[in-house]
Motif scaffolding. Sequence first.
Motif, PDB file in Angstrom:
ATOM      1  N   ASN A   1       0.842  -1.202   0.000  1.00 20.12           N
ATOM      2  CA  ASN A   1       0.000   0.000   0.000  1.00 20.12           C
ATOM      3  C   ASN A   1       0.878   1.253   0.000  1.00 20.12           C
ATOM      4  N   PRO A   2       1.084   1.847  -1.180  1.00 17.70           N
ATOM      5  CA  PRO A   2       0.561   1.399  -2.475  1.00 17.70           C
ATOM      6  C   PRO A   2       1.359   0.205  -3.005  1.00 17.70           C
ATOM      7  N   LEU A   3       0.722  -0.587  -3.849  1.00 15.90           N
ATOM      8  CA  LEU A   3       1.390  -1.725  -4.453  1.00 15.90           C
ATOM      9  C   LEU A   3       2.587  -1.222  -5.256  1.00 15.90           C
ATOM     10  N   THR A   4       3.780  -1.686  -4.867  1.00 18.67           N
ATOM     11  CA  THR A   4       5.009  -1.220  -5.502  1.00 18.67           C
ATOM     12  C   THR A   4       5.906  -2.424  -5.796  1.00 18.67           C
ATOM     13  N   ILE A   5       6.315  -2.555  -7.049  1.00 21.09           N
ATOM     14  CA  ILE A   5       7.123  -3.688  -7.481  1.00 21.09           C
ATOM     15  C   ILE A   5       8.409  -3.184  -8.127  1.00 21.09           C
ATOM     16  N   ARG A   6       9.537  -3.752  -7.697  1.00 24.09           N
ATOM     17  CA  ARG A   6      10.817  -3.406  -8.321  1.00 24.09           C
ATOM     18  C   ARG A   6      11.325  -4.593  -9.136  1.00 24.09           C
ATOM     19  N   TYR A   7      11.623  -4.337 -10.413  1.00 26.29           N
ATOM     20  CA  TYR A   7      12.171  -5.337 -11.323  1.00 26.29           C
ATOM     21  C   TYR A   7      13.644  -5.018 -11.564  1.00 26.29           C
ATOM     22  N   THR A   8      14.515  -6.003 -11.351  1.00 26.87           N
ATOM     23  CA  THR A   8      15.943  -5.787 -11.541  1.00 26.87           C
ATOM     24  C   THR A   8      16.508  -6.869 -12.460  1.00 26.87           C
ATOM     25  N   ILE A   9      17.141  -6.444 -13.549  1.00 31.18           N
ATOM     26  CA  ILE A   9      17.757  -7.372 -14.494  1.00 31.18           C
ATOM     27  C   ILE A   9      19.213  -7.579 -14.093  1.00 31.18           C
ATOM     28  N   ASN A  10      19.657  -8.814 -14.110  1.00 37.07           N
ATOM     29  CA  ASN A  10      21.028  -9.125 -13.709  1.00 37.07           C
ATOM     30  C   ASN A  10      22.055  -8.570 -14.689  1.00 37.07           C
ATOM     31  N   ASP A  11      23.260  -8.289 -14.179  1.00 34.71           N
ATOM     32  CA  ASP A  11      24.368  -7.909 -15.048  1.00 34.71           C
ATOM     33  C   ASP A  11      24.683  -9.059 -15.997  1.00 34.71           C
ATOM     34  N   GLY A  12      25.060  -8.735 -17.213  1.00 36.94           N
ATOM     35  CA  GLY A  12      25.465  -9.755 -18.174  1.00 36.94           C
ATOM     36  C   GLY A  12      24.373 -10.213 -19.114  1.00 36.94           C
ATOM     37  N   VAL A  13      23.109  -9.872 -18.818  1.00 37.00           N
ATOM     38  CA  VAL A  13      22.009 -10.207 -19.720  1.00 37.00           C
ATOM     39  C   VAL A  13      22.075  -9.263 -20.920  1.00 37.00           C
ATOM     40  N   LYS A  14      22.056  -9.823 -22.121  1.00 39.30           N
ATOM     41  CA  LYS A  14      22.247  -8.955 -23.283  1.00 39.30           C
ATOM     42  C   LYS A  14      21.460  -9.437 -24.497  1.00 39.30           C
ATOM     43  N   TRP A  15      21.318  -8.526 -25.423  1.00 44.46           N
ATOM     44  CA  TRP A  15      20.727  -8.839 -26.719  1.00 44.46           C
ATOM     45  C   TRP A  15      21.772  -9.528 -27.584  1.00 44.46           C
ATOM     46  N   SER A  16      21.347 -10.154 -28.649  1.00 47.74           N
ATOM     47  CA  SER A  16      22.259 -10.913 -29.490  1.00 47.74           C
ATOM     48  C   SER A  16      23.234 -10.034 -30.268  1.00 47.74           C
ATOM     49  N   ASP A  17      23.052  -8.715 -30.255  1.00 48.59           N
ATOM     50  CA  ASP A  17      24.035  -7.802 -30.854  1.00 48.59           C
ATOM     51  C   ASP A  17      25.019  -7.287 -29.814  1.00 48.59           C
ATOM     52  N   GLY A  18      24.904  -7.796 -28.567  1.00 49.85           N
ATOM     53  CA  GLY A  18      25.817  -7.399 -27.510  1.00 49.85           C
ATOM     54  C   GLY A  18      25.320  -6.278 -26.616  1.00 49.85           C
ATOM     55  N   ALA A  19      24.267  -5.585 -27.015  1.00 50.40           N
ATOM     56  CA  ALA A  19      23.716  -4.509 -26.185  1.00 50.40           C
ATOM     57  C   ALA A  19      23.087  -5.086 -24.930  1.00 50.40           C
ATOM     58  N   PRO A  20      23.190  -4.390 -23.801  1.00 50.11           N
ATOM     59  CA  PRO A  20      22.607  -4.916 -22.565  1.00 50.11           C
ATOM     60  C   PRO A  20      21.086  -4.881 -22.588  1.00 50.11           C
ATOM     61  N   VAL A  21      20.470  -5.873 -21.970  1.00 50.59           N
ATOM     62  CA  VAL A  21      19.039  -5.816 -21.667  1.00 50.59           C
ATOM     63  C   VAL A  21      18.946  -5.120 -20.327  1.00 50.59           C
ATOM     64  N   ASP A  22      18.252  -3.995 -20.277  1.00 51.10           N
ATOM     65  CA  ASP A  22      18.253  -3.211 -19.046  1.00 51.10           C
ATOM     66  C   ASP A  22      16.928  -2.507 -18.839  1.00 51.10           C
ATOM     67  N   ALA A  23      16.922  -1.557 -17.915  1.00 48.13           N
ATOM     68  CA  ALA A  23      15.686  -0.873 -17.547  1.00 48.13           C
ATOM     69  C   ALA A  23      15.098  -0.063 -18.693  1.00 48.13           C
ATOM     70  N   ASN A  24      15.906   0.313 -19.668  1.00 49.05           N
ATOM     71  CA  ASN A  24      15.363   1.033 -20.821  1.00 49.05           C
ATOM     72  C   ASN A  24      14.409   0.147 -21.619  1.00 49.05           C
ATOM     73  N   ASP A  25      14.740  -1.155 -21.701  1.00 46.39           N
ATOM     74  CA  ASP A  25      13.839  -2.101 -22.370  1.00 46.39           C
ATOM     75  C   ASP A  25      12.545  -2.255 -21.582  1.00 46.39           C
ATOM     76  N   LEU A  26      12.658  -2.294 -20.253  1.00 47.01           N
ATOM     77  CA  LEU A  26      11.473  -2.376 -19.406  1.00 47.01           C
ATOM     78  C   LEU A  26      10.630  -1.112 -19.537  1.00 47.01           C
ATOM     79  N   MET A  27      11.293   0.016 -19.644  1.00 47.09           N
ATOM     80  CA  MET A  27      10.585   1.294 -19.759  1.00 47.09           C
ATOM     81  C   MET A  27       9.758   1.346 -21.043  1.00 47.09           C
ATOM     82  N   LEU A  28      10.337   0.870 -22.143  1.00 48.05           N
ATOM     83  CA  LEU A  28       9.593   0.845 -23.407  1.00 48.05           C
ATOM     84  C   LEU A  28       8.421  -0.121 -23.312  1.00 48.05           C
ATOM     85  N   ALA A  29       8.657  -1.294 -22.712  1.00 51.70           N
ATOM     86  CA  ALA A  29       7.569  -2.266 -22.557  1.00 51.70           C
ATOM     87  C   ALA A  29       6.439  -1.668 -21.729  1.00 51.70           C
TER      88      ALA A  29
END
Length: 595
Positions: A103-131
């Motif tokens: 109250n209020p319902l609050t959720i934190r999503y954290t992506i681990n270091d080293g997770v990346k796209w197949s072109d080498g770019a990191p998967v990060d909070a910017n991807d979550l923000m767009l989603a």
Amino acid sequence: MRFGRVSKAVGAAAVTMLVLSGCTAAPGPVTTSASTSGAVSGGTAVVAETNAFNSFNPNTGTGSADINSKIAYATHTGFNYIDDKLNIVKNEKFGKYEKISDNPLTIRYTINDGVKWSDGAPVDANDLMLAWAAQSGYYNDATMDKEGNVLAGNHYFEFGGDTAGLAMTELPEIGDNGRSLTLKYTKPFADWEVVFGSPVDVPAHAVAQKAGLKDAAALSSLLKTVPKGNPDEPVTPNADLRKVAEYWNTGFDTKTMPTDTSVFLSNGPYIVTGIVPDQSLTLSRNTDYKWGPAASLDSIMVRFIADASAQVAALKNQEADIIAPQPAADSAVQLKAMAGQGVSFNQFDQLSYDHLDLNFTGVFADQNVREAFLKTVPRQDLVNKIIQKLDAGAKPLESQVFLPAQPKYADSIKNNGSAAFVDVDIEGAKRLLNGATPTVRIMYSKANSNRADAFTLIKDSAAKAGFNVVDGGLGADWNTHLGDGSYDAAIFGWNSPGVGVSQIPQLFRSGSVSNYNKFSNADADKLMDQLIVTDDMGKQADLLIQLDKIIWSSDYGLPLFQPPGVVAYSSAVTGIKPMAGQTGVWWNYWQWARK
């Protein structure tokens, strides 16, 4: 990992979200063990799918076909997935999500270091923000007419699911050096755990560059500065956000292998390496992937075979290793005969159903005409001639929001209005038509023999009341025409992931992208608003019972039957486990192995 959206039709496109989840267990840790006895790592398996691939973004209204969702599931990963027991399984190798507050319902999503796209770019909070931006409808403030045309304001992202849940969130906060995103809800949300469980199908850095922005961080900065949409006083259109949304909406649509690698970037176990339009797609191992279940096979070839009998023949001739068609009686008989002869066969209850939907525009804008047409539909005859050969105990489906295995199904059908359409009533239909002879075009997949048979039975019966029914059957791309106004009624199927309730407003809420027949009812919308903020399953069921009655009273269309699920596979492969929900046999593709 498809949760908060509908994907069009079993054996046609994946979709439905009709079932209250009474069997979701507590989340467990992800496991990476794969194979069954006798299996080895490597090799290729061939799986047959009914529909042809046409988009690398399964989140849009046009891209949300079952095959697109399954390919996205194999080429992307996220915070959790649904297993064959309908448990939510966390993938903590990818990242974690934490409830910070109730109250209020609050959720934190954290992506681990080293997770990346197949072109080498990191998967990060910017991807979550767009989603989040696409799935929340935060920036949309358009007023639309009944046909879905914008009359005023802005409509940016064409998200195929229901935005109401994430619409209750404030502008997210990015933290942990760009690895975390925190969502704060203004109201409780029943499906918070699944609606944002696997959000990163679309790379923010690729979308940013296509929209003329410097990088993914610039895209997040843009999203932070554009005001929230306000239907009462629409916000001035933002040209940069419009470019972002337009590329997100259509930039990933293709039936051929793109020359631009940014269109098919992977962050999962496999990456798409080849497409033969309308024929096949090849998945190859993503050798950099290590943030989730490790895949056993080197590659998976997906063959697009619309006809169930042709899928059976492919399995018999060793041209396919795994098939999961919507079976017709003859193909089921063939599969049963093959069982034990190098083929394993499973028939089971799946969370899907076939239905007839009537558009609320054109000839069916008149409720009397809708009611008249529904009175002519021979539902019992459909079950007798199509489904009882597969399932002797099958009955016509009597609910728009429950399946028979759900505890409240029997309670709902007692008084939801379905009794008015149990028997064909030609004379009643004639009285409602009062001498009129309306022309009705029905769309369906010609390759699906069950739906072709259903069309013929419906056409012949409706003609007795004076309807002129036109054959609107189409080929492999029929599902791309859903909602485009080229037909008056459609026969197709919905398929459920088996968890959550957000799928209900995806189908029935006014203005939803996946509300293809343009049904709109203020009382129904209010019930769905209550539904998504209610986490008590008993109260959810009560709301759904009320909604079921409203939908029936509107002459929305008719649920027809629940076809059995079928999975058959060669003894040359192991790790195949049927699953009743939307992901189907693909739910554990990483465990598929070759002997």
